[in-house]
Write a protein that holds these residues in place. Structure first.
Motif, mmCIF file in Angstrom:
data_model
loop_
_atom_site.group_PDB
_atom_site.id
_atom_site.type_symbol
_atom_site.label_atom_id
_atom_site.label_comp_id
_atom_site.label_asym_id
_atom_site.label_seq_id
_atom_site.Cartn_x
_atom_site.Cartn_y
_atom_site.Cartn_z
ATOM 1 N N ALA A 148 -7.719 -0.236 -11.913
ATOM 2 C CA ALA A 148 -7.245 -1.074 -10.837
ATOM 3 C C ALA A 148 -8.304 -2.074 -10.440
ATOM 4 N N ALA A 149 -8.119 -2.678 -9.309
ATOM 5 C CA ALA A 149 -9.051 -3.685 -8.827
ATOM 6 C C ALA A 149 -10.341 -3.034 -8.379
ATOM 7 N N ASP A 150 -11.314 -3.869 -7.954
ATOM 8 C CA ASP A 150 -12.607 -3.337 -7.555
ATOM 9 C C ASP A 150 -12.508 -2.455 -6.323
ATOM 10 N N ASN A 151 -11.535 -2.733 -5.462
ATOM 11 C CA ASN A 151 -11.329 -1.882 -4.291
ATOM 12 C C ASN A 151 -11.049 -0.464 -4.752
ATOM 13 N N PRO A 152 -11.846 0.515 -4.349
ATOM 14 C CA PRO A 152 -11.644 1.877 -4.846
ATOM 15 C C PRO A 152 -10.332 2.490 -4.413
ATOM 16 N N ALA A 153 -9.655 1.883 -3.453
ATOM 17 C CA ALA A 153 -8.357 2.416 -3.039
ATOM 18 C C ALA A 153 -7.287 1.337 -3.089
ATOM 19 N N ALA A 154 -7.458 0.374 -3.995
ATOM 20 C CA ALA A 154 -6.519 -0.734 -4.079
ATOM 21 C C ALA A 154 -5.216 -0.285 -4.715
ATOM 22 N N PRO A 155 -4.060 -0.778 -4.217
ATOM 23 C CA PRO A 155 -2.793 -0.407 -4.839
ATOM 24 C C PRO A 155 -2.744 -0.864 -6.283
ATOM 25 N N ALA A 156 -2.279 -0.009 -7.137
ATOM 26 C CA ALA A 156 -2.123 -0.319 -8.544
ATOM 27 C C ALA A 156 -1.136 0.669 -9.123
ATOM 28 N N HIS A 157 -0.594 0.354 -10.272
ATOM 29 C CA HIS A 157 0.371 1.233 -10.916
ATOM 30 C C HIS A 157 -0.151 1.644 -12.271
ATOM 31 N N PRO A 158 0.108 2.868 -12.681
ATOM 32 C CA PRO A 158 -0.285 3.286 -14.012
ATOM 33 C C PRO A 158 0.391 2.422 -15.050
ATOM 34 N N ALA A 159 -0.365 2.072 -16.063
ATOM 35 C CA ALA A 159 0.178 1.220 -17.104
ATOM 36 C C ALA A 159 0.569 1.995 -18.337
ATOM 37 N N ASP A 160 -0.033 3.117 -18.540
ATOM 38 C CA ASP A 160 0.287 3.933 -19.700
ATOM 39 C C ASP A 160 1.603 4.637 -19.451
ATOM 40 N N ALA A 208 -11.581 -0.633 3.300
ATOM 41 C CA ALA A 208 -10.864 -0.264 2.080
ATOM 42 C C ALA A 208 -9.904 0.888 2.332
ATOM 43 N N LEU A 209 -10.330 1.846 3.133
ATOM 44 C CA LEU A 209 -9.471 2.983 3.446
ATOM 45 C C LEU A 209 -8.286 2.543 4.301
ATOM 46 N N GLU A 210 -8.522 1.656 5.248
ATOM 47 C CA GLU A 210 -7.433 1.140 6.067
ATOM 48 C C GLU A 210 -6.434 0.370 5.220
ATOM 49 N N SER A 211 -6.942 -0.397 4.258
ATOM 50 C CA SER A 211 -6.048 -1.153 3.369
ATOM 51 C C SER A 211 -5.176 -0.213 2.554
ATOM 52 N N ALA A 212 -5.754 0.876 2.077
ATOM 53 C CA ALA A 212 -4.976 1.836 1.303
ATOM 54 C C ALA A 212 -3.917 2.512 2.172
ATOM 55 N N LEU A 213 -4.268 2.847 3.408
ATOM 56 C CA LEU A 213 -3.289 3.440 4.317
ATOM 57 C C LEU A 213 -2.140 2.480 4.584
ATOM 58 N N ALA A 214 -2.461 1.208 4.736
ATOM 59 C CA ALA A 214 -1.405 0.216 4.934
ATOM 60 C C ALA A 214 -0.489 0.147 3.713
ATOM 61 N N GLY A 215 -1.061 0.307 2.526
ATOM 62 C CA GLY A 215 -0.257 0.287 1.312
ATOM 63 C C GLY A 215 0.744 1.418 1.245
ATOM 64 N N TYR A 216 0.491 2.490 1.976
ATOM 65 C CA TYR A 216 1.416 3.612 2.030
ATOM 66 C C TYR A 216 2.312 3.568 3.259
ATOM 67 N N GLY A 217 2.335 2.425 3.935
ATOM 68 C CA GLY A 217 3.258 2.247 5.032
ATOM 69 C C GLY A 217 2.810 2.803 6.358
ATOM 70 N N VAL A 218 1.535 3.179 6.510
ATOM 71 C CA VAL A 218 1.050 3.646 7.810
ATOM 72 C C VAL A 218 1.034 2.446 8.758
ATOM 73 N N PRO A 219 1.737 2.507 9.895
ATOM 74 C CA PRO A 219 1.912 1.307 10.738
ATOM 75 C C PRO A 219 0.609 0.715 11.262
#
Length: 782
Positions: A62-74, A318-329
């Motif tokens: 994924a991106a450099d952000n250790p908790a950045a949203p990404a999808h498995p490609a394999d 980075a952690l807040e960004s990941a939480l937002a990616g999971y829909g945490v308001p």
């Protein structure tokens, strides 16, 4: 043309583009295994808590952000059957996917830890190691009672939780943060140097107490498992998760799941969208993204999954960004609440190195940029314990008595001998040939009467394994204080130390002893969280000795160039390095089998058992599974009578995450699968065979690190491109001693990876802790 050319269509590595020597390959396609190993936990198809087989190595895709949203490609890796994005409850985190299968690169647990050796007469090596690791972790955890918690437990966002949010916002806006965070750790006491004369005058030491008998990890009680199974079935989750859930959650596991269904995320392999489905089935439609229980579970889960990628902490944004990616308001409030409840810890770390105070600093506080880190308590205590232990060792010696070592400071390792004579902690760097220097140091220390121990990540001549040393099955006894009875410990393959292993190792080194950490900083990092060797180098708190011994021959020249970002053509008159271009994965598998079974043995006199295949991942049409199936069919065909294995099969045994032990199948019975690992008999319980043993003709680079073979075949299919990086190529190519064949299907992606794709950074605290301790020691009045 040599026999190798005739058999495999190989091209000499020294050929240039004009004569067809430039590696050619099929077009890039697919995605390689990149971020984790096989997911632990049973697969459940589309069920709400089904696991998935990621089959990938722990390299970030994924991106450099250790908790950045990404999808498995394999297509085989980390598939999410219930959705693919945050909007529908899917998992946007490639950074946090996968649990721990039998890949040495796994950092998470694989399967249930509670299996026993059946009818074995004594505890297995794995059980002894796990028990020893638990003992060392308890030693580390006891430090918790000696320090104030960074944040008191509390309720809603008030008090310290509100202070945290203010501090985070201040840091993000570039302002100075309030005085909220932990103070720098105290400077450890420097033990006085101890001479051998003084030791001789002391009373004779008492005989070492016997090594404690390891207690086999016990399975959770049947009634607890049944209670958990009933809750899982009621929520539509696979009943197979009952045992691992009961083991992970402990007592009252069923009650915990009933009250907080998102606690299911504590089970390896369970992903947030699956836990969401389980929660909706139990709690009804009210179980939505805004539920505080969901946010708290996600904070811990994200940090656990980041640890699988090597991070010991994450930056708060980075952690807040990941939480937002999971829909945490409101991610900031959710993070603050988790800290207020003591679920995670928060740290305030200077971005720049601490500078010496000046006279102007005493009149006015100098603002220093900081970053806010959030981490789990276990990793935090391990890093702090490790920093304290390393600081203790740096103050052990002051340089006295080095003259006595001068006669030994000649030839290979002279500089390392002098450094170790004068200091309690030394870091040594170099390639494979440089291992001669720590060996020379060990020999010199023994000549001076020092109790000396060599330890390595993988089995090596004259060395014990780090795992065996900590488990008490190899190396010196422990004294009455639980520390090693030795004067010098030399650790090879030090880049493979994660924070917990390193902390246990350093705490076991007695006062007055020396520790030398040696390794190649260019290889792949540890499978577990942390970057201990790199952080110690970056902190510069102890002497660093860089070896000048080059790796010999064409392979050494090739690997040395890769280490500085250059994929050079090398002159290989003895065909030490050969390129085998392939068009697709099917041809890659065919050529690999041909090389292992025919070409290399005939051309170089190396038996097939001395040829190791290395590929980027487990999945895909040319991953370890496909290659091992083809190699078994050619080299040891059989029906796979015991869970896919037959006597004579070459395998890799993973007794614990991060370790890969080469072995050979001997037999199987009711007790489990019997293996021969370098002359030692190992019995793997039958319920753990699937998660801890895989065929070993082909392995990943993470499994191969620390070991070498007479010949290596590196397979690079077209779908391996995303997994390639400089450290991966350096590690894979460097495993070969006499011959290296590269089955090349990635075209220009290989030189691009060597030149441009650097190792993904890991967020850790060790370097900052070490610098802070060193700065505090300098300010302390003599």
């Amino acid at each position: 043309m040599t026999p190798a050319d005739e058999d495999a269509g190989e091209e000499p590595a020294g050929s240039g583009p004009a004569d067809g020597g430039e590696p050619q390959a099929a077009a890039d396609g697919g995605a390689a295994d990149a971020a984790g190993s096989e997911a632990g936990g049973p697969s459940a198809g589309n069920g709400p808590a089904g696991g998935a087989d990621s089959g990938r190595e722990p390299r970030d895709a994924a991106a450099d952000n250790p908790a950045a949203p990404a999808h498995p490609a394999d297509g085989e890796a980390g598939e999410d059957p219930a959705g693919s994005g945050p909007a529908d409850g899917g998992d946007p985190q490639d950074a946090v996917g996968g649990g721990g299968g039998p890949d040495a690169s796994a950092s998470g647990g694989a399967g249930t830890e509670g299996g026993t050796a059946g009818g074995a007469a004594q505890l297995s090596e794995a059980e002894a190691e796990l028990a020893a690791q638990r003992y060392e972790r308890e030693r580390i955890a006891r430090r918790k009672t000696e320090r104030e918690a960074p944040v008191e437990a509390g309720g809603k966002l008030s008090g310290k939780a509100a202070d945290l949010l203010a501090a985070v916002r201040a840091v993000e806006s570039g302002k100075s943060a309030p005085a909220y965070f932990d103070d720098a750790p105290a400077v450890p006491r420097r033990p006085a140097p101890e001479t051998h004369d003084a030791r001789a005058a002391e009373p004779a030491p008492q005989p070492p107490r016997p090594r404690p008998e390891a207690v086999a990890p016990s399975a959770p009680p049947a009634e607890r498992v049944e209670a958990v199974r009933a809750v899982l079935v009621r929520g539509g989750a696979p009943a197979e998760l009952a045992a691992p859930a009961a083991a992970a959650l402990g007592e009252e596991a069923a009650e915990q799941l009933t009250e907080d269904p998102w606690r299911l995320l504590a089970v390896a392999g369970v992903r947030p969208n699956q836990a969401d489905g389980f929660a909706r089935a139990l709690l009804g439609p009210g179980a939505g993204p805004a539920d505080e229980r969901r946010a708290a579970a996600l904070v811990g889960w994200l940090l656990e999954q980041a640890a699988l990628k090597g991070h010991t902490a994450l930056e708060a944004p980075a952690l807040e960004s990941a939480l937002a990616g999971y829909g945490v308001p409101v991610p900031a409030e959710a993070l603050g609440q988790a800290i207020a409840e003591g679920l995670v810890l928060v740290f305030h770390e200077p971005v720049a190195e601490p500078a010496a105070r000046t006279s102007q600093d005493s009149d006015a506080e100098t603002e220093q940029p900081v970053r806010v880190l959030v981490g789990l308590e276990g990793h935090a205590l391990a890093e702090e314990s490790l920093a304290d232990g390393l600081a203790r060792l740096t103050g052990t010696f002051t340089g006295e008595g080095t003259a006595a070592w001068e006669p030994s400071a000649a030839g290979a390792g002279a500089e390392l001998v002098r450094a170790a004579a004068a200091h309690g902690l030394v870091v040594h760097t170099g390639g494979e040939a440089a291992r001669a220097e720590p060996l020379a140091l060990a020999a010199a220390a023994r000549e001076h009467g020092l109790r000396t121990c060599l330890a390595a990540h993988a089995p090596a001549p004259g060395a014990v394994t780090v795992a065996g040393l900590l488990a008490g099955t190899e190396g010196p006894e422990r004294d009455a204080d639980g520390r090693f009875a030795l004067d010098l410990l030399v650790v090879l393959d030090a880049p493979q130390l994660d924070v917990e292993t390193a902390a246990a190792l350093v705490e076991s080194v007695p006062d007055g002893a020396r520790l030398v950490l040696s390794g190649d900083p260019a290889v792949l990092g540890s499978a577990g969280p942390g970057r201990v060797f790199a952080d110690l180098l970056a902190a510069r708190v102890c002497p660093q000795v860089a070896s000048r011994i080059p790796d010999p021959g064409p392979i050494g020249e090739l690997v040395s160039g890769i280490g500085i970002g250059e994929l050079n053509q090398v002159d290989a008159p003895g065909r030490e390095v050969v390129i085998v271009p392939v068009r697709d994965a099917g041809e890659a598998v065919h050529r690999t089998v041909q090389l292992v079974a025919e070409s290399v043995p005939r051309a170089f006199g190396i038996a097939a058992d001395g040829v190791q295949v290395i590929t980027p991942g487990h999945g895909g049409s040319a991953g370890t599974r496909a290659l091992n199936a083809a190699l078994k069919e050619r080299l040891n065909p059989g029906p796979g009578r015991f869970r896919g294995f037959d006597p004579g099969d070459r395998v890799v045994h993973v007794p614990s995450p991060g370790r890969a032990v080469p072995a050979r199948v001997v037999s199987a019975d009711a007790a489990g699968l019997h293996l021969d690992a370098a002359g030692s008999r190992v019995v793997v319980p039958k319920e753990l065979v699937e998660s801890r043993v895989r065929h070993g003709w082909a392995v990943t680079a993470h499994q191969a690190v620390g070991a070498r073979w007479p010949a290596v075949v590196v397979v690079l299919p077209g779908d391996a491109v995303p997994a390639l990086s400089r450290d991966w190529v350096y590690t894979a190519f460097g495993r070969a001693e006499r011959h290296l064949s590269v089955v090349h299907g990635v075209d220009q992606a290989l030189p691009h990876a060597v030149a441009e794709v650097l190792p993904k950074p890991r967020t850790t605290r060790l370097a900052g802790l070490l610098r802070g301790l060193a700065a505090a020691a300098q300010e302390r009045p003599e």
